[in-house]
Design a protein around this motif. Structure first.
Motif, short mmCIF file in Angstrom:
data_model
loop_
_atom_site.label_atom_id
_atom_site.label_comp_id
_atom_site.label_asym_id
_atom_site.label_seq_id
_atom_site.Cartn_x
_atom_site.Cartn_y
_atom_site.Cartn_z
N THR A 237 0.82 -1.21 0.00
CA THR A 237 0.00 0.00 0.00
C THR A 237 0.85 1.26 0.00
OG1 THR A 237 -1.67 1.25 1.23
CG2 THR A 237 -0.26 -0.22 2.52
N PRO A 238 1.63 1.51 -1.05
CA PRO A 238 2.42 2.74 -1.11
C PRO A 238 1.49 3.94 -1.26
CG PRO A 238 2.52 1.60 -3.21
CD PRO A 238 1.76 0.70 -2.28
N VAL A 239 1.43 4.79 -0.23
CA VAL A 239 0.50 5.91 -0.26
C VAL A 239 0.88 6.89 -1.36
CG1 VAL A 239 -0.15 5.74 2.16
CG2 VAL A 239 1.87 7.05 1.54
N GLU A 240 -0.10 7.61 -1.88
CA GLU A 240 0.12 8.51 -2.99
C GLU A 240 1.07 9.64 -2.64
OE1 GLU A 240 -3.70 9.84 -4.21
OE2 GLU A 240 -4.27 7.93 -5.13
N TYR A 241 1.04 10.04 -1.37
CA TYR A 241 1.86 11.18 -0.98
C TYR A 241 3.22 10.78 -0.44
CZ TYR A 241 0.11 9.97 3.70
OH TYR A 241 -0.20 9.32 4.86
N ALA A 242 3.64 9.53 -0.64
CA ALA A 242 4.89 9.03 -0.05
C ALA A 242 6.08 9.90 -0.42
CB ALA A 242 5.13 7.59 -0.50
N ALA A 243 6.19 10.31 -1.69
CA ALA A 243 7.36 11.09 -2.13
C ALA A 243 7.37 12.48 -1.51
CB ALA A 243 7.36 11.19 -3.66
N GLU A 244 6.20 13.03 -1.23
CA GLU A 244 6.11 14.38 -0.69
C GLU A 244 6.68 14.48 0.72
OE1 GLU A 244 2.13 15.72 -0.82
OE2 GLU A 244 1.83 15.27 -2.94
N THR A 245 6.76 13.36 1.43
CA THR A 245 7.15 13.38 2.83
C THR A 245 8.64 13.13 3.05
OG1 THR A 245 6.71 11.00 3.12
CG2 THR A 245 4.86 12.50 3.44
N LYS A 246 9.41 13.04 1.99
CA LYS A 246 10.82 12.68 2.13
C LYS A 246 11.73 13.85 1.75
CE LYS A 246 9.83 7.84 1.14
NZ LYS A 246 9.93 7.47 2.56
N ARG A 260 13.36 0.06 -9.25
CA ARG A 260 13.78 -1.34 -9.26
C ARG A 260 12.59 -2.26 -9.01
NH1 ARG A 260 18.15 0.80 -6.22
NH2 ARG A 260 17.18 0.07 -4.28
N ARG A 261 11.64 -1.79 -8.23
CA ARG A 261 10.47 -2.62 -7.91
C ARG A 261 9.39 -2.57 -8.99
NH1 ARG A 261 9.42 -0.94 -1.59
NH2 ARG A 261 11.23 -1.98 -0.69
N GLY A 262 9.54 -1.65 -9.95
CA GLY A 262 8.53 -1.54 -10.99
C GLY A 262 7.27 -0.86 -10.53
N SER A 263 7.39 0.11 -9.61
CA SER A 263 6.23 0.81 -9.08
C SER A 263 5.47 1.54 -10.18
CB SER A 263 6.66 1.80 -8.01
OG SER A 263 5.58 2.64 -7.63
N PRO A 264 4.12 1.53 -10.14
CA PRO A 264 3.34 2.26 -11.14
C PRO A 264 3.27 3.76 -10.86
CG PRO A 264 1.87 1.18 -9.58
CD PRO A 264 3.26 0.74 -9.21
N ASN A 265 3.83 4.22 -9.72
CA ASN A 265 3.71 5.63 -9.33
C ASN A 265 4.98 6.43 -9.60
OD1 ASN A 265 1.07 5.30 -8.26
ND2 ASN A 265 1.94 4.40 -6.42
N ILE A 266 5.88 5.92 -10.44
CA ILE A 266 7.14 6.60 -10.70
C ILE A 266 6.91 8.00 -11.26
CG2 ILE A 266 9.23 6.58 -12.11
CD1 ILE A 266 9.33 4.71 -9.74
N GLY A 267 5.95 8.16 -12.15
CA GLY A 267 5.66 9.48 -12.72
C GLY A 267 5.30 10.48 -11.64
N ARG A 268 4.48 10.07 -10.69
CA ARG A 268 4.08 10.95 -9.58
C ARG A 268 5.31 11.35 -8.75
NH1 ARG A 268 -0.81 11.34 -7.23
NH2 ARG A 268 -1.51 9.48 -8.35
N TYR A 269 6.18 10.37 -8.47
CA TYR A 269 7.35 10.65 -7.64
C TYR A 269 8.34 11.56 -8.37
CZ TYR A 269 5.51 6.53 -5.18
OH TYR A 269 4.70 5.64 -4.53
N GLU A 270 8.50 11.35 -9.67
CA GLU A 270 9.41 12.19 -10.46
C GLU A 270 8.92 13.64 -10.51
OE1 GLU A 270 12.27 11.78 -11.88
OE2 GLU A 270 12.61 9.62 -11.71
#
Length: 358
Positions: A237-246, A260-270
Motif C-alpha cells: 500500500t504505497p501511499v500517494e503522498y509518499a514522495a512528498e514526505t521525504k 527497481r520494484r517496478g512501481s506504477p507511481n514513478i511518474g508521480r514521484y518524479e
C-alpha cells in the motif's frame, strides 16, 4: 547597494510577507470552516489540530510561493508606477535592466528560501498534514489507496494485488512469485491477504501454492493460512503522498528503489522531485513578468495591472496542474510536464521585458 536598490528590495520583501500574512489566515479560516464538523465528529485533539494547521501553512505556502510573490510584485510595482516613481527613476538615467536588479536580488532571496523549504521543511509538513487528513478527516471511509500494485521485492521475488484497502489492511487477488534465473520456482495465489499486526504475519484466504521442481508441478491448497513474507506492509500500500514526505536525499533513494520494484507511481514521484527545482526558477520568471506588466502607468490604475496579473497567474496554475496530472497518470515524460510551464512563461517574460524596455 544604492538607495534605489534598498528601497525596492525592502518593498519587495515586505509586500511579499504581507501577502503571505493576509492570505494564509484566510486559507486556514476557509479550511477550518469546511472541516470542523469532521474534526469534532472524529474527536481530533486540540494539539493535533494546531499542529495540522502549522503543517497546513507550510504545505500550502510552499505550493503557492510563486503566485503570492507574483501578485505582491504587481501590487507594489503598480503603486510605484501610479506615483510616477518609476518614471523618475528611469528619467534620472537608470536603465530598465538596472532598475530590475533589486527585483532579481529579492527573487534570489525568496528562491533560496523556497528551495530550502521544498527540500527539507515542506516534506515534514506534508507528512503531518496528510497523516492528520487520513486519520481524522477520512476516518469513516475505506480509503482505497492502491490499485493494481505490481512490485519487485528483491532479485527473486515479485508481488501483485489488484486492490488494497488501508482501513482493514486487506488486499484482493494477491500473487507472490519466486523466480531464480529465468525459472519460476513457486507461485502463491490468494483471494485475500490481510496483515496481522500482532505477529507481523499475513493471513491468506483461499491459499494455493504451485511449486515447480525438475519439471514436476506440486499444488498445495489451504482454506486459510498464516505466513511471513520478505516484504513490508508499505510494499502493498504505497501511499500517494509518499514522495512528498521525504527530504531530497531520501527522495532520490526512494525513487531509485521504486524503479527497481517496478512501481506504477514513478511518474508521480518524479514530478515531486522535479518541482523542487522548477519552483525556485518560476520565482524569477514570474518576477520579471510582474515587473514588465506593472511598471507602466495605465489609465485604469492598479486594477488593470492586478486583473492582468491574476489572469496570468490562473493560466500558469492551469498549465502546471494539467501537465502535472498528465505525468502522474500517464506515460507523459515528467521532466517535460514540470518544465513546460516555465519554458512557456519564460518566453513570455523575455517578450514582455523587451517591450517594457522600449
Amino acid at each position: 547597494m544604492k538607495i534605489l536598490d534598498w528601497y525596492i528590495l525592502k518593498r519587495y520583501l515586505l509586500t511579499f510577507l504581507m501577502m503571505l500574512l493576509l492570505f494564509i489566515p484566510i486559507g486556514i479560516t476557509v479550511d477550518l470552516a469546511e472541516k470542523v464538523g469532521k474534526m469534532l465528529e472524529n474527536k481530533a485533539p486540540f494539539g493535533e489540530v494546531t499542529a495540522y494547521y502549522i503543517d497546513f501553512t507550510v504545505y500550502f505556502a510552499n505550493l503557492l510561493f510563486p503566485l503570492f510573490l507574483f501578485l505582491s510584485v504587481i501590487w507594489f510595482t503598480s503603486k510605484l508606477a501610479n506615483n510616477t516613481e518609476i518614471v523618475a527613476f528611469l528619467s534620472s538615467g537608470v536603465s530598465f535592466t538596472r532598475f530590475l536588479r533589486p527585483y532579481l536580488i529579492g527573487a534570489t532571496i525568496i528562491a533560496s528560501f523556497a528551495l530550502f523549504l521544498g527540500m527539507y521543511l515542506a516534506p515534514i509538513a506534508s507528512q503531518g498534514f496528510n497523516e492528520f487528513k487520513y486519520k481524522y478527516l477520512k476516518k469513516n471511509k475505506q480509503i482505497q489507496q492502491t490499485r493494481d500494485v505490481y512490485q519487485q521485492i528483491n532479485d527473486n521475488d515479485y508481488i501483485y494485488v489488484s486492490r488494497f484497502i488501508s482501513k482493514t489492511n486487506t488486499g484482493l487477488n494477491f500473487t507472490y512469485e519466486h523466480i531464480e534465473g529465468n525459472e519460476l520456482k513457486y507461485k502463491i495465489f490468494a483471494d485475500n491477504i490481510r496483515y496481522i499486526e500482532e505477529d507481523s504475519s499475513y493471513r491468506l484466504t483461499t491459499y494455493v501454492k504451485r511449486s515447480f521442481e525438475n519439471g514436476i508441478e506440486t499444488i498445495e491448497k489451504e482454506r486459510r493460512t498464516d505466513m511471513k513474507f520478505p516484504f513490508e506492509l508499505e510494499d502493498l500500500t504505497p501511499v500517494e503522498y509518499a514522495a512528498e514526505t521525504k527530504p531530497y536525499g531520501e527522495l532520490l533513494d526512494f525513487i531509485a528503489a521504486e524503479k527497481r520494484r517496478g512501481s506504477p507511481n514513478i511518474g508521480r514521484y518524479e514530478v515531486v522531485k522535479l518541482k523542487k527545482w522548477s519552483l525556485p526558477v518560476s520565482i524569477y520568471i514570474l518576477t520579471i513578468i510582474a515587473v514588465a506588466v506593472s511598471s507602466v502607468k495605465r489609465r485604469g490604475g492598479m486594477g488593470v495591472n492586478l486583473a492582468f496579473g491574476i489572469a496570468i497567474a490562473m493560466i500558469y496554475v492551469f498549465f502546471d496542474k494539467v501537465f502535472g496530472v498528465m505525468a502522474e497518470q500517464s506515460n507523459f515524460e515528467p521532466i517535460i510536464a514540470v518544465w513546460f510551464p516555465n519554458l512557456i512563461f519564460g518566453i513570455l517574460a523575455v517578450y514582455l521585458l523587451q517591450n517594457a524596455k522600449r
